[in-house]
Write an enzyme that holds these catalytic residues in place. Sequence first.
Site, PDB file in Angstrom:
ATOM      1  N   GLU B  44      34.890  58.354 -19.943  1.00  0.00           N
ATOM      2  CA  GLU B  44      35.656  57.980 -18.750  1.00  0.00           C
ATOM      3  C   GLU B  44      36.352  56.637 -18.968  1.00  0.00           C
ATOM      4  OE1 GLU B  44      32.478  58.237 -15.938  1.00  0.00           O
ATOM      5  OE2 GLU B  44      32.364  60.415 -16.191  1.00  0.00           O
ATOM      6  N   LEU B  73      35.990  62.694 -14.784  1.00  0.00           N
ATOM      7  CA  LEU B  73      34.666  62.253 -14.354  1.00  0.00           C
ATOM      8  C   LEU B  73      33.743  63.454 -14.376  1.00  0.00           C
ATOM      9  CD1 LEU B  73      35.920  60.157 -11.379  1.00  0.00           C
ATOM     10  CD2 LEU B  73      34.605  59.244 -13.269  1.00  0.00           C
ATOM     11  N   ALA B  74      33.091  63.658 -15.477  1.00  0.00           N
ATOM     12  CA  ALA B  74      32.296  64.876 -15.628  1.00  0.00           C
ATOM     13  C   ALA B  74      31.342  64.677 -16.795  1.00  0.00           C
ATOM     14  CB  ALA B  74      33.223  66.063 -15.875  1.00  0.00           C
ATOM     15  N   GLU B  75      30.208  64.016 -16.542  1.00  0.00           N
ATOM     16  CA  GLU B  75      29.346  63.630 -17.649  1.00  0.00           C
ATOM     17  C   GLU B  75      28.738  64.836 -18.358  1.00  0.00           C
ATOM     18  OE1 GLU B  75      29.262  62.201 -14.677  1.00  0.00           O
ATOM     19  OE2 GLU B  75      29.823  60.113 -15.043  1.00  0.00           O
ATOM     20  N   ASP B  99      24.387  53.355 -17.256  1.00  0.00           N
ATOM     21  CA  ASP B  99      23.116  54.033 -17.458  1.00  0.00           C
ATOM     22  C   ASP B  99      22.916  55.252 -16.574  1.00  0.00           C
ATOM     23  OD1 ASP B  99      22.548  52.211 -15.102  1.00  0.00           O
ATOM     24  OD2 ASP B  99      22.466  50.777 -16.755  1.00  0.00           O
ATOM     25  N   PHE B 101      24.899  56.859 -14.812  1.00  0.00           N
ATOM     26  CA  PHE B 101      25.942  57.883 -14.817  1.00  0.00           C
ATOM     27  C   PHE B 101      25.623  58.974 -15.840  1.00  0.00           C
ATOM     28  CE2 PHE B 101      29.652  54.972 -13.285  1.00  0.00           C
ATOM     29  CZ  PHE B 101      28.828  54.425 -12.323  1.00  0.00           C
ATOM     30  N   SER B 102      24.625  58.704 -16.682  1.00  0.00           N
ATOM     31  CA  SER B 102      24.279  59.706 -17.693  1.00  0.00           C
ATOM     32  C   SER B 102      23.450  60.847 -17.108  1.00  0.00           C
ATOM     33  CB  SER B 102      23.502  59.054 -18.837  1.00  0.00           C
ATOM     34  OG  SER B 102      22.278  58.516 -18.363  1.00  0.00           O
ATOM     35  N   TYR B 103      22.932  60.646 -15.890  1.00  0.00           N
ATOM     36  CA  TYR B 103      22.004  61.665 -15.378  1.00  0.00           C
ATOM     37  C   TYR B 103      22.655  63.027 -15.101  1.00  0.00           C
ATOM     38  CZ  TYR B 103      19.149  57.457 -14.955  1.00  0.00           C
ATOM     39  OH  TYR B 103      18.495  56.290 -15.206  1.00  0.00           O
ATOM     40  N   HIS B 144      23.594  50.873 -11.507  1.00  0.00           N
ATOM     41  CA  HIS B 144      24.406  50.112 -12.445  1.00  0.00           C
ATOM     42  C   HIS B 144      23.525  49.162 -13.253  1.00  0.00           C
ATOM     43  CE1 HIS B 144      27.570  51.587  -9.799  1.00  0.00           C
ATOM     44  NE2 HIS B 144      28.471  51.222 -10.695  1.00  0.00           N
TER      45      HIS B 144
END
Lengths: 357, 339
Positions: B44, B73-75, B99, B101-103, B144
């Site tokens: 991203e 936006l699509a981990e 961090d 955002f990896s979930y 964050h």
Amino acid sequence: MAAKARTRPKQVEAPGGEPADTLREYYERMSLVRAFELRSSEMYARAKIGGYCHLNLGEEATVVGLMAAIETRDYLFTGYRDHGYALLRGLSPERVMAELFGKSTGISGGRGGSMHLFDSESRLFGGYGIVGGQIPPATGVALGLTYQQKPGPDAAAVMCLLGDGTTNIGAFHESLNLAGLWHLPIVYVIVNNGLGMGTTVEKAAAEPDLYKRGASYRIPGVRVDGDDVLAVRDAAREALQQARESRQPVLLEVMCYRLRGHSVVDPARYRSAEDTTIAQDSDPVPAFRAQLIAAGVLSETDAAAIDADAEARTTAAVTFADESPEPHPDDLFKYVYATSVANAPSALPGEPVMDAL
Amino acid sequence: MSPQQTLATGTAVRAPESLTMAAALNAAIRDAMVDDPTVVLFGEDVGPLGGVFRVTDGLYAEFGETRVSDSPLAEAGIVGTAIGMAMYGLRPVVEMQFDAFSYPAFQQIVSHVAKMRNRTRGKIPLPIVIRIPYAGDIGGVEHHSDSSEAYWTATPGLTVVSPSNPADAYSMLREAIASDDPVIFMEPKSRYWSKASLALPVQTEPLNRAVVLREGTDVTLIAYGPTVKTALATAEQAAIEGLSIEVIDLRSLSPFDDETVGASVQKTGRAAIVHEAAQFGGYGAEVAARLTERNFFYLAAPILRITGFDIPYPSPKLEEYFLPTPDRILAALSTWEWS
């Protein structure tokens, strides 16, 4: 951002049929959000506000229009660009600013901060700091409503705000599928400011006409000019009506501009000079102000008084936040569990923090 | 794989310059991309923006959109796509913006990234680097500032590493990109702006080794990523009081360097581990258990963990209480019986 209809600056036209008081009130709200956000930016620069801070600057007409459409009984979910929505949901600027400051008098005691403005009493269910986090829970509230209420003009509905970038995350599609499948009373509002942080809609979405993305879930899509407060309000009202009366979920796309970077610290260097100029030219606050003056709804003096009042309210909010007590470290353990079942002794309420391992 | 094999020789040695960790990481990706045309980068806003922490600054301009691309936006999509690219023969380096955002990508990482090689009996390796800026001390809130390492270290098949300084940042990232195994590369956000004078391409210890950063005789203090600085400051402070602390920078969380850490613990007889993540079920629990199992008869005292509290990461005003400090570490060490 070629797909966006760049129609500003608009012709000045009389906002026909609206009572002058209503128009005046909308301008007061826009002016308040503008003043609050400018002051938030300043307070962030002065390190009074920590964490991350995303502003509604340039989106005031959208904020006011949507909040004029939603009813008290409805439920509101937002992303992290949430200050204006919280203010217009009725939360005092003092308590919102105190929350931004991380003070104990904030609406969540300073725990949530800028991105997590929650107030269950006014049915503001957040404020979500991670993209897409709000969509499944909002869908869940809508499902809950179907258990407990019959559809009708007095039924409650859910309004779930999201950004343009959010339409690419899996949770958006999973939720829309459920809402379409189960006929949930929810309006998903895409606040499309053309940029997911620094990436344009065209570079991120295979279908950049985002309102069309509900098609595969049989959710009708509507696009509206986010700089036009009345158009936003009317479109949102209509969508909410479909949700509450027919349990027809709606995908409403509101086209607006972000005046500044993604967050306070983002210089937005990915943005062309031309794009910045268009954003400034399309600024809905001065446009609406000029429109009301031209239509004779406000005099220049009235408008200046409204702006001054917004400034004064914001200043009072800053003073309140500044003078409020800091959160106490004992408070760290207080709200993690409803019952004291924390795993480590250090996490028991009341124990002095500095003595704990 | 020896470290000598991992750094290509095509990268010319440059004059020493002062580099932040962010700049060292940037240089590592850049050099890897120069040396190996199969290295590609996406995530991203890693393109024209250069990433939130500017780790990918300038790479889009230098290598173009084919090799450096902004993703939606699509981990889950980002990691899943990286899997496919790696299966195809590329070496993707992807960024999770923060961090937590990896979930959304958890399923892809745990169920596929970690298992593909084993699932295919070694036929399909996944040379993927998943960069995750992690931990706090930057005034962020909750997601964050998360320390998510234990989720990854609990998953066999993943290599989990975290540099604590610019030199390691460069060297370890080069080695991670060159590795045929998927690497979770955890970058301590609070150290992004720490500086060192480096003559690139610098090569430090191998990726899977811990290093003794400061020798001592009384206590082994184990840290990684953001808490290494804290551990060193603690040792400094303790020395004034006559306590000799040996500081170990783990660097590699999984695999764990039993040899280096074990030798230290056998020497000092006392060990403590410091991390920002919550204590219960945290990475320190594994370290303590493992060291105890292997070094029990050398230990004079139970192994301690000085960690973040068992609460979600607090708001900026309260994070100073949450983060382990030299005072808290020394207070913990003083709970041991010293005879």
